[in-house]
Each structure stands twice: as C-alpha cells, then as structure tokens.
Write a protein that holds these residues in place. Structure first.
Motif, PDB file in Angstrom:
ATOM      1  N   PHE A  39     -76.629 -66.375  74.911  1.00  0.00           N
ATOM      2  CA  PHE A  39     -76.527 -65.345  75.929  1.00  0.00           C
ATOM      3  C   PHE A  39     -77.044 -65.790  77.304  1.00  0.00           C
ATOM      4  CE2 PHE A  39     -76.430 -62.841  72.008  1.00  0.00           C
ATOM      5  CZ  PHE A  39     -75.269 -62.123  72.230  1.00  0.00           C
ATOM      6  N   GLY A  40     -77.440 -67.054  77.438  1.00  0.00           N
ATOM      7  CA  GLY A  40     -77.886 -67.566  78.730  1.00  0.00           C
ATOM      8  C   GLY A  40     -79.235 -67.036  79.177  1.00  0.00           C
ATOM      9  N   ILE A  41     -80.137 -66.799  78.219  1.00  0.00           N
ATOM     10  CA  ILE A  41     -81.465 -66.259  78.513  1.00  0.00           C
ATOM     11  C   ILE A  41     -82.502 -67.368  78.352  1.00  0.00           C
ATOM     12  CG2 ILE A  41     -83.217 -64.595  77.769  1.00  0.00           C
ATOM     13  CD1 ILE A  41     -80.856 -62.911  76.640  1.00  0.00           C
ATOM     14  N   ASP A  42     -83.406 -67.493  79.313  1.00  0.00           N
ATOM     15  CA  ASP A  42     -84.507 -68.445  79.182  1.00  0.00           C
ATOM     16  C   ASP A  42     -85.504 -67.915  78.162  1.00  0.00           C
ATOM     17  OD1 ASP A  42     -84.540 -69.068  82.739  1.00  0.00           O
ATOM     18  OD2 ASP A  42     -83.458 -70.126  81.155  1.00  0.00           O
ATOM     19  N   LEU A  43     -86.069 -68.815  77.348  1.00  0.00           N
ATOM     20  CA  LEU A  43     -86.982 -68.391  76.289  1.00  0.00           C
ATOM     21  C   LEU A  43     -88.185 -69.312  76.224  1.00  0.00           C
ATOM     22  CD1 LEU A  43     -87.414 -66.493  73.794  1.00  0.00           C
ATOM     23  CD2 LEU A  43     -86.355 -68.316  72.442  1.00  0.00           C
ATOM     24  N   LYS A  44     -89.344 -68.703  76.057  1.00  0.00           N
ATOM     25  CA  LYS A  44     -90.576 -69.441  75.854  1.00  0.00           C
ATOM     26  C   LYS A  44     -91.120 -69.011  74.489  1.00  0.00           C
ATOM     27  CE  LYS A  44     -93.013 -70.107  79.430  1.00  0.00           C
ATOM     28  NZ  LYS A  44     -93.889 -70.004  80.605  1.00  0.00           N
ATOM     29  N   VAL A  45     -91.286 -69.953  73.566  1.00  0.00           N
ATOM     30  CA  VAL A  45     -91.761 -69.664  72.216  1.00  0.00           C
ATOM     31  C   VAL A  45     -93.194 -70.158  72.085  1.00  0.00           C
ATOM     32  CG1 VAL A  45     -91.446 -70.153  69.754  1.00  0.00           C
ATOM     33  CG2 VAL A  45     -89.448 -69.874  71.231  1.00  0.00           C
ATOM     34  N   PHE A  46     -94.096 -69.270  71.689  1.00  0.00           N
ATOM     35  CA  PHE A  46     -95.470 -69.654  71.395  1.00  0.00           C
ATOM     36  C   PHE A  46     -95.566 -69.812  69.877  1.00  0.00           C
ATOM     37  CE2 PHE A  46     -97.559 -69.275  75.437  1.00  0.00           C
ATOM     38  CZ  PHE A  46     -96.667 -68.502  76.172  1.00  0.00           C
ATOM     39  N   SER A  72     -99.744 -72.475  70.133  1.00  0.00           N
ATOM     40  CA  SER A  72    -100.585 -71.303  70.361  1.00  0.00           C
ATOM     41  C   SER A  72    -101.819 -71.356  69.467  1.00  0.00           C
ATOM     42  CB  SER A  72     -99.773 -70.049  70.045  1.00  0.00           C
ATOM     43  OG  SER A  72    -100.542 -68.895  70.234  1.00  0.00           O
ATOM     44  N   PRO A  73    -102.988 -71.042  69.979  1.00  0.00           N
ATOM     45  CA  PRO A  73    -103.252 -70.516  71.308  1.00  0.00           C
ATOM     46  C   PRO A  73    -103.093 -71.587  72.380  1.00  0.00           C
ATOM     47  CG  PRO A  73    -105.324 -70.847  70.145  1.00  0.00           C
ATOM     48  CD  PRO A  73    -104.218 -71.163  69.180  1.00  0.00           C
ATOM     49  N   SER A  74    -102.861 -71.122  73.611  1.00  0.00           N
ATOM     50  CA  SER A  74    -102.686 -72.058  74.723  1.00  0.00           C
ATOM     51  C   SER A  74    -103.406 -71.540  75.954  1.00  0.00           C
ATOM     52  CB  SER A  74    -101.204 -72.242  75.032  1.00  0.00           C
ATOM     53  OG  SER A  74    -100.722 -71.145  75.768  1.00  0.00           O
ATOM     54  N   GLU A  75    -103.493 -72.388  76.939  1.00  0.00           N
ATOM     55  CA  GLU A  75    -104.113 -72.024  78.210  1.00  0.00           C
ATOM     56  C   GLU A  75    -103.199 -71.137  79.055  1.00  0.00           C
ATOM     57  OE1 GLU A  75    -107.144 -72.716  79.463  1.00  0.00           O
ATOM     58  OE2 GLU A  75    -107.779 -73.747  77.650  1.00  0.00           O
ATOM     59  N   LEU A  76    -101.977 -70.886  78.597  1.00  0.00           N
ATOM     60  CA  LEU A  76    -101.013 -70.119  79.387  1.00  0.00           C
ATOM     61  C   LEU A  76    -101.194 -68.612  79.271  1.00  0.00           C
ATOM     62  CD1 LEU A  76     -97.787 -72.206  78.716  1.00  0.00           C
ATOM     63  CD2 LEU A  76     -99.315 -72.299  80.679  1.00  0.00           C
ATOM     64  N   THR A  77    -101.991 -68.164  78.304  1.00  0.00           N
ATOM     65  CA  THR A  77    -102.203 -66.725  78.141  1.00  0.00           C
ATOM     66  C   THR A  77    -103.693 -66.422  78.200  1.00  0.00           C
ATOM     67  OG1 THR A  77    -102.378 -66.819  75.736  1.00  0.00           O
ATOM     68  CG2 THR A  77    -100.161 -66.521  76.655  1.00  0.00           C
ATOM     69  N   ALA A  79    -105.366 -64.363  76.272  1.00  0.00           N
ATOM     70  CA  ALA A  79    -105.918 -64.389  74.917  1.00  0.00           C
ATOM     71  C   ALA A  79    -106.145 -65.830  74.448  1.00  0.00           C
ATOM     72  CB  ALA A  79    -104.993 -63.660  73.952  1.00  0.00           C
ATOM     73  N   GLY A  80    -105.199 -66.712  74.770  1.00  0.00           N
ATOM     74  CA  GLY A  80    -105.358 -68.114  74.408  1.00  0.00           C
ATOM     75  C   GLY A  80    -106.542 -68.759  75.083  1.00  0.00           C
ATOM     76  N   ARG A  81    -106.724 -68.479  76.364  1.00  0.00           N
ATOM     77  CA  ARG A  81    -107.867 -69.041  77.097  1.00  0.00           C
ATOM     78  C   ARG A  81    -109.181 -68.560  76.500  1.00  0.00           C
ATOM     79  NH1 ARG A  81    -104.127 -68.236  81.231  1.00  0.00           N
ATOM     80  NH2 ARG A  81    -104.947 -66.175  81.760  1.00  0.00           N
ATOM     81  N   ARG A  82    -109.224 -67.293  76.095  1.00  0.00           N
ATOM     82  CA  ARG A  82    -110.466 -66.759  75.485  1.00  0.00           C
ATOM     83  C   ARG A  82    -110.755 -67.416  74.145  1.00  0.00           C
ATOM     84  NH1 ARG A  82    -108.607 -61.393  76.976  1.00  0.00           N
ATOM     85  NH2 ARG A  82    -108.042 -61.155  74.790  1.00  0.00           N
ATOM     86  N   SER A  83    -109.712 -67.718  73.382  1.00  0.00           N
ATOM     87  CA  SER A  83    -109.938 -68.259  72.031  1.00  0.00           C
ATOM     88  C   SER A  83    -110.197 -69.767  72.032  1.00  0.00           C
ATOM     89  CB  SER A  83    -108.765 -67.933  71.116  1.00  0.00           C
ATOM     90  OG  SER A  83    -107.615 -68.648  71.511  1.00  0.00           O
ATOM     91  N   LEU A  84    -109.782 -70.449  73.099  1.00  0.00           N
ATOM     92  CA  LEU A  84    -110.016 -71.888  73.170  1.00  0.00           C
ATOM     93  C   LEU A  84    -111.353 -72.095  73.782  1.00  0.00           C
ATOM     94  CD1 LEU A  84    -106.543 -73.128  74.402  1.00  0.00           C
ATOM     95  CD2 LEU A  84    -107.490 -73.361  72.128  1.00  0.00           C
TER      96      LEU A  84
END
Length: 84
Positions: A39-46, A72-77, A79-84
């Motif tokens: 469908f031509g949609i950009d997607l980011k999968v964690f 995931s977790p990652s520095e991009l969210t 919640a991820g920053r808190r858990s790392l």
C-alpha cells in the motif's frame, strides 16, 4: 470497528494513525511489512531485542519489504530510554 486492548470496540478512525503491537518473533512485523509495501506506507517495526538477534532472517525479510526494524527497547522511545 477496531478492537481496543480493553476488549471494547471503537469505530475505526477515518485517517490513518500509528498502530503498535508486540509479538516478539517478528510474525506481525513481517505481515505488516508486506502489507505496508503493497500500500506504499512507511513502516517502523520495534522487534523484541532477543528475537532481533535470534531471527536475523525475519529482520532481513522485513527490510526487504521496506520496513525499518529496530531492536526494542531502544533509545528512540521514551519507554525504551527509561528501561535502558
């Protein structure tokens, strides 16, 4: 109708909005990657970090269909920053 986490149904929005899901093994990410490309949609999968490292071919498949795959977790969210 869209099924909410609480089990209540709500009307589907008329404009696209981000969807988030956690499955771990990359099954949903793979399916969504295929659909997003179609469908031509950009997607980011964690993807759960352990699965990200244990299942490199799932990641490769999602990348092939155009998705960005992030462990995931990652520095991009927040919640991820808190858990790392």
């Amino acid at each position: 109708m869209v099924q909410h986490r609480s089990g209540h149904a709500r009307p589907a929005p008329s404009t696209p909005e981000p969807r988030y899901t956690e499955t771990g093994g990359g099954q949903w990410g793979s399916a969504l990657s295929f659909a997003a490309r179609h469908f031509g949609i950009d997607l980011k999968v964690f993807m759960v970090r352990v699965s990200y490292h244990q299942k490199p071919y799932r990641k490769l498949m999602m990348n092939t269909w155009g998705a960005d795959v992030i462990p995931s977790p990652s520095e991009l969210t927040e919640a991820g920053r808190r858990s790392l």
